[in-house]
Scaffold this motif. Structure first.
Motif, PDB file in Angstrom:
ATOM      1  N   SER A  99      47.038  46.336  33.434  1.00  0.00           N
ATOM      2  CA  SER A  99      48.270  46.090  34.177  1.00  0.00           C
ATOM      3  C   SER A  99      49.323  47.109  33.779  1.00  0.00           C
ATOM      4  N   SER A 100      49.962  47.715  34.773  1.00  0.00           N
ATOM      5  CA  SER A 100      51.029  48.682  34.541  1.00  0.00           C
ATOM      6  C   SER A 100      52.042  48.549  35.669  1.00  0.00           C
ATOM      7  N   VAL A 134      42.259  48.858  46.596  1.00  0.00           N
ATOM      8  CA  VAL A 134      42.410  49.043  45.158  1.00  0.00           C
ATOM      9  C   VAL A 134      41.347  48.238  44.414  1.00  0.00           C
ATOM     10  N   PHE A 135      40.594  48.932  43.548  1.00  0.00           N
ATOM     11  CA  PHE A 135      39.693  48.254  42.621  1.00  0.00           C
ATOM     12  C   PHE A 135      40.421  48.134  41.278  1.00  0.00           C
ATOM     13  N   VAL A 136      40.483  46.925  40.742  1.00  0.00           N
ATOM     14  CA  VAL A 136      41.174  46.680  39.474  1.00  0.00           C
ATOM     15  C   VAL A 136      40.162  46.194  38.448  1.00  0.00           C
ATOM     16  N   ALA A 137      39.927  46.996  37.403  1.00  0.00           N
ATOM     17  CA  ALA A 137      39.109  46.532  36.275  1.00  0.00           C
ATOM     18  C   ALA A 137      39.959  45.581  35.432  1.00  0.00           C
ATOM     19  N   GLU A 138      39.358  44.495  34.990  1.00  0.00           N
ATOM     20  CA  GLU A 138      40.135  43.383  34.431  1.00  0.00           C
ATOM     21  C   GLU A 138      40.801  43.685  33.091  1.00  0.00           C
ATOM     22  N   GLY A 139      40.334  44.698  32.359  1.00  0.00           N
ATOM     23  CA  GLY A 139      40.994  45.066  31.108  1.00  0.00           C
ATOM     24  C   GLY A 139      40.802  44.053  29.996  1.00  0.00           C
ATOM     25  N   ALA A 140      39.543  43.690  29.706  1.00  0.00           N
ATOM     26  CA  ALA A 140      39.252  42.764  28.611  1.00  0.00           C
ATOM     27  C   ALA A 140      39.673  43.395  27.289  1.00  0.00           C
ATOM     28  N   PRO A 141      40.028  42.621  26.263  1.00  0.00           N
ATOM     29  CA  PRO A 141      39.956  41.154  26.226  1.00  0.00           C
ATOM     30  C   PRO A 141      41.244  40.441  26.643  1.00  0.00           C
ATOM     31  N   ARG A 142      42.316  41.178  26.934  1.00  0.00           N
ATOM     32  CA  ARG A 142      43.568  40.523  27.321  1.00  0.00           C
ATOM     33  C   ARG A 142      43.601  40.201  28.808  1.00  0.00           C
ATOM     34  N   GLN A 192      44.604  41.858  31.415  1.00  0.00           N
ATOM     35  CA  GLN A 192      45.836  42.172  32.116  1.00  0.00           C
ATOM     36  C   GLN A 192      45.580  42.552  33.567  1.00  0.00           C
ATOM     37  N   GLY A 193      44.353  42.997  33.865  1.00  0.00           N
ATOM     38  CA  GLY A 193      44.011  43.333  35.241  1.00  0.00           C
ATOM     39  C   GLY A 193      44.114  42.153  36.187  1.00  0.00           C
ATOM     40  N   HIS A 194      43.927  40.938  35.656  1.00  0.00           N
ATOM     41  CA  HIS A 194      44.076  39.750  36.506  1.00  0.00           C
ATOM     42  C   HIS A 194      45.509  39.641  37.020  1.00  0.00           C
ATOM     43  N   LEU A 195      46.465  39.943  36.157  1.00  0.00           N
ATOM     44  CA  LEU A 195      47.872  39.867  36.557  1.00  0.00           C
ATOM     45  C   LEU A 195      48.203  40.924  37.603  1.00  0.00           C
ATOM     46  N   VAL A 223      41.319  57.790  40.490  1.00  0.00           N
ATOM     47  CA  VAL A 223      41.667  56.838  39.443  1.00  0.00           C
ATOM     48  C   VAL A 223      43.148  57.045  39.109  1.00  0.00           C
ATOM     49  N   ILE A 224      43.928  55.979  39.165  1.00  0.00           N
ATOM     50  CA  ILE A 224      45.357  56.048  38.853  1.00  0.00           C
ATOM     51  C   ILE A 224      45.645  55.029  37.758  1.00  0.00           C
ATOM     52  N   VAL A 225      46.184  55.506  36.641  1.00  0.00           N
ATOM     53  CA  VAL A 225      46.417  54.619  35.495  1.00  0.00           C
ATOM     54  C   VAL A 225      47.794  54.901  34.892  1.00  0.00           C
ATOM     55  N   GLY A 226      48.286  53.941  34.127  1.00  0.00           N
ATOM     56  CA  GLY A 226      49.490  54.140  33.339  1.00  0.00           C
ATOM     57  C   GLY A 226      49.135  54.671  31.965  1.00  0.00           C
ATOM     58  N   ALA A 227      50.141  54.911  31.139  1.00  0.00           N
ATOM     59  CA  ALA A 227      49.921  55.471  29.807  1.00  0.00           C
ATOM     60  C   ALA A 227      50.832  54.798  28.801  1.00  0.00           C
ATOM     61  N   HIS A 228      50.354  54.730  27.568  1.00  0.00           N
ATOM     62  CA  HIS A 228      51.198  54.279  26.466  1.00  0.00           C
ATOM     63  C   HIS A 228      52.030  55.438  25.936  1.00  0.00           C
ATOM     64  N   ALA A 229      51.429  56.627  25.855  1.00  0.00           N
ATOM     65  CA  ALA A 229      52.139  57.820  25.407  1.00  0.00           C
ATOM     66  C   ALA A 229      51.360  59.053  25.849  1.00  0.00           C
TER      67      ALA A 229
END
Length: 419
Positions: free
Chosen positions: A219-220, A239-247, A249-252, A282-288
């Motif tokens: 999630s971003s 949009v295909f969203v991978a769920e991002g286990a184990p949190r 966040q992709g569900h949100l 592929v489009i993603v956010g970043a932490h840094a």
């Protein structure tokens, strides 16, 4: 007005307890805190910039130590230090220009000796500035070394009191100006942080086209606004969203995308390689974003980047300028990862037998490792989209160089000689 130290202590507690979610909120609150520090900092008549830099460094060192993995904190501290240096350099340059103009205007009435004295003084000021470009002499230092005939016009002997008052007012005005300019620049920085999502989203229509398939993970908010902006421009895509286990966040994110009317498919992380051949981007956010163009991202995205490279699918990273870090991944100051609670992976009650110290050597039979982040090297990134536009990974170090000073890469308070 609240006590600055109380504000700093409160923010330190929030950082240590991970109570601030997201790099944008962390960056904004860091900038607001440093603005308060600068506003309430007493500065001497000489070396004002040095006093402000020392105050910001003292607070910044504490903030970075409170949560080393949140690189946005260090980024903003370094940005503010760079702002102080830039504003001080700007005032110094203006002062030197003013001195040259004053010397030129007085040259017609003064003798040759006086003109030579003024010329030598201006040359000395320019040379001093050139020797230390990153930390030039302050405006006050330059003006203090000026003859009074240049710095302040002469008045008649009967106006001695007025002249003294004028000097005092001029000193007070110069003292306030640097702080005022720095605070204004920090306000602009806060505004840029607040609007980074909108600035990035405005570029969506240039990158997302009709009937494309987009893949993301976790999630971003930046990704959410980017995709929604393309939909608002009448782009039709899935949009295909991978769920991002184990949190998970992709569900949100998937729920939010559906709420905003986007066609969305939720998949497991392990299914990424199976469906990547159907994906256009592929489009993603970043932490840094590091100085070498590498990216610290939520765990699982390195696998997605490798799959994208294997199938020649563009891997696009969205990041606000507050996420651009002037450090390299190998720098000792960089903490690339942190381990989250094992409870996100398993239930302690169900696995209590495995976690018992039953081996007789004082160690559990089962170890649980739950990293929070992945590192994606620059060779796997196709494009960065920031609030200033799109950039190749090889250009990021030049973009980052515009925001930071070399003297501020390691944020530590200066130790006085003899200590």
């Amino acid at each position: 007005m609240p006590d600055v130290q109380a504000l700093v202590n409160d923010f330190l507690i929030k950082l240590k307890k991970r109570k601030i979610e997201g790099s944008q909120a962390t960056a904004r609150q860091t900038a607001e805190l440093l603005r308060s520090v600068i506003s309430q900092q007493r500065v001497p008549y000489t070396n004002q910039a040095g006093a402000l830099i020392d105050a910001v460094r003292a607070v910044g060192e504490q903030l970075i130590a409170a949560n080393p993995v949140e690189l946005a904190v260090g980024n903003i501290v370094r940005r503010v230090l760079h702002i102080i240096r830039e504003e001080d350099l700007s005032l110094t340059t203006a002062a030197i220009a003013g001195l040259n103009l004053s010397a030129a205007s007085d040259g017609d009435d003064d003798d040759d000796g006086e003109r030579d004295e003024h010329t030598v003084l201006s040359a000395a000021a320019v040379a001093a500035s050139a020797r230390n470009a990153l930390r030039p002499p302050s405006l006050q230092t330059l003006l203090e070394d000026m003859p009074e005939s240049v710095a302040i016009p002469h008045t008649s002997s009967s106006g001695g009191d007025s002249e003294g008052k004028s000097k005092s007012a001029d000193k007070s005005s110069r003292t306030r100006r640097l702080k005022h300019d720095v605070i204004e620049a920090v306000n602009e920085l806060i505004q840029d942080i607040n609007t980074c999502h909108e600035q990035i989203a405005e570029q969506a229509v240039e990158h997302i086209h009709q009937n494309e398939v987009i893949l993301t993970l976790g999630s971003s908010k930046t990704v959410l606004e980017f995709l929604y902006a393309a939909k608002e421009k009448k782009r039709s895509f899935r949009v295909f969203v991978a769920e991002g286990a184990p949190r998970y966040q992709g569900h949100l994110l998937a729920k939010e995308l559906v709420t905003r009317g986007l066609h969305t498919t939720l998949i497991t992380d392990s299914a990424v390689f199976a469906i990547i051949s159907r994906v256009n981007m592929v489009i993603v956010g970043a932490h840094a974003v590091m100085a070498n163009g590498g990216v610290i991202v939520p765990v699982g995205l390195n696998m997605v980047a490798l799959a994208a490279q294997k199938h020649a699918v563009p891997f696009v990273v969205l990041a606000g300028s507050h996420k651009l870090c002037p450090l390299y991944p190998h720098n000792p100051e960089v903490l690339l990862n942190e381990l989250r609670s094992p409870s996100e992976l398993l239930d302690f009650g169900e696995f209590s037998d495995c976690l018992d110290f039953g081996s007789g050597i004082g160690s559990p039979l089962l170890h649980v490792v739950n990293p929070a982040f992945d590192y994606v090297p620059p060779k796997l990134v196709s494009l960065f989209i920031t609030d200033t536009g799109g950039h190749n990974p090889s250009y990021m170090y030049r973009l980052i160089a515009d925001y930071y000073s070399a003297d501020d890469l390691v944020v530590r308070r200066r130790v006085a000689l003899g200590n």
